[in-house]
Design an enzyme around this catalytic site. Structure first.
Site: not given
Length: 393
Positions: A98, A200, A343-344
């Site tokens: 992401s 989200y 973050t991802g």
């Protein structure tokens, strides 16, 4: 990302630190980098269980992102390939999940600066017919800040990803953005009034990527290359399309199966995260992107501030916690220091890229958890952030 509906690894899980109130926006009173503590934060590959980690931390020595005489630290742990035992290299590529959204948001905000899109206009104006007529107007800002209220994915097209084995069966599924969007448009109403809450959702950025294509006639990947990565010389940031491989030197990702064995999950068709989680990069290129963004090289000040601005206080996450997403970025306060970044997660990969608002202290972390669930995966990011944000005594 469709995996979120099954409770498995999701792109962009919440940074565990959360938001604890307004903190100093700069990093002027941070302690010098502590190599031993940074090494210890990434050496623990048991919490969460991971096969590798590599971390880059930069302190410019002055506000302004890329300037100053500062210092940097780089370290690795684990191996990039369990079969060969090859160690992680500084220039190894990985799936950034992401963090892709930061690139997409940057392009949308650039288009707004050019007057090609109005941020407070409904997306229905630019993409007529994609959302049901019964939906309330969803503004571009609602998509950027995850306040759109788009319904959850549903219907026969949503794959079963409830187990690692089921996920493995869908690794090479091919998706189009229109097919992805169809999984959230079966409900006649949005989940909540757009702008009234924050949830989200990767689908917000699928719509934004479609918007980029509509406005420019080119894919979001092509526009990211034209507007961001090529001008900055970021040669390692790539959009894979339907190619399931990671080319060049890279860290391999693994997933723990029901019988306990680790299966190589490096190859995976990323079209299921089209527009919101498919990019590939190196840590160095992510750091250069973050530094340029925070230094104002990509956006004018008023639009950069939108990325660092949360919705009004009354807008909260669905669980009642404070909102933590601006336009493309998320925030966390650690040791009283305010960080912004993203973050991802993808199967076998997790990453985090954060900076103080003044750009003085930045870190890019990439590691390779083997669990399918995102629960507990922010633990390493939390450990690193606590070291990076230590204050002077």
């Amino acid at each position: 990302m469709l995996a979120a509906t099954a409770g498995t690894a999701v792109t962009g899980s919440a940074f565990a630190a959360g938001r604890t109130g307004r903190a100093p926006r700069g990093g002027g009173d941070l302690a010098p980098l502590d190599p031993a503590a940074l090494r210890a934060a990434t050496a623990d590959l048991s919490h969460p269980r991971a096969t590798a980690a590599h971390l880059r931390v930069a302190d410019t020595g002055a506000a302004g992102g890329a300037g100053g005489s500062g210092t940097s630290w780089y370290g690795t742990s684990g191996v990039a390939d369990l079969t060969t035992g090859r160690k992680v290299g500084r220039h190894d590529r990985f799936r950034i999940g992401s963090i892709t959204k930061v690139f997409v948001a940057t392009v949308v905000l650039q288009l707004a600066h050019e007057g090609r899109v109005h941020l407070h206009a409904p997306v229905q104006r630019y993409l007529p017919g994609l959302l049901p007529d019964t939906y309330a107007p969803v503004r571009i800002t609602h998509l950027l800040t995850h306040t759109s209220g788009l319904p959850s994915e549903s219907g026969p097209d949503v794959p079963d990803l409830s187990t690692p084995e089921a996920t493995d069966a869908h690794r090479h599924d091919r998706w189009t953005p229109e097919r992805l969007l169809a999984t959230v448009t079966r409900e006649p109403r949005t989940k909540f009034r757009p702008g009234s809450a924050q949830e989200y959702r990767g689908m917000n950025y699928v719509l934004l990527a479609l918007l980029i294509r509509e406005l420019t006639g080119r894919s979001h990947g092509a526009e990211i290359h034209r507007r961001v990565t090529r001008p900055l010389g970021l040669t390692e940031v790539t959009s894979p399309g339907h190619d399931p491989r990671v080319h060049g030197p890279h860290v391999r990702g693994y997933l723990k199966m029901a019988d306990g064995r680790l299966k190589d999950f490096t190859e995976y068709d990323q079209s299921y995260s089209w527009g919101e989680g498919e990019l590939i990069s190196t840590g160095d290129d992510l750091d250069r992107f973050l530094a340029a963004l925070f230094a104002g090289r990509l956006l004018p000040p008023h639009l950069l501030r939108l990325m660092h601005t949360l919705p009004p206080k009354e807008v909260r996450m669905l669980d009642g916690s404070p909102a933590r997403y601006g336009a493309g970025l998320q925030t966390a306060t650690v040791n009283g220091v305010e960080l912004w970044g993203k973050t991802g997660e993808q199967y076998g990969y997790a990453s985090a890229a954060f900076s103080t608002v003044d750009g003085r202290r930045r870190f890019v972390l990439a590691y390779n958890p083997v669990g399918a669930s995102a629960a507990g995966q922010p633990t390493m990011t939390q450990r690193v952030a606590e070291v990076v944000t230590r204050r002077r005594a």
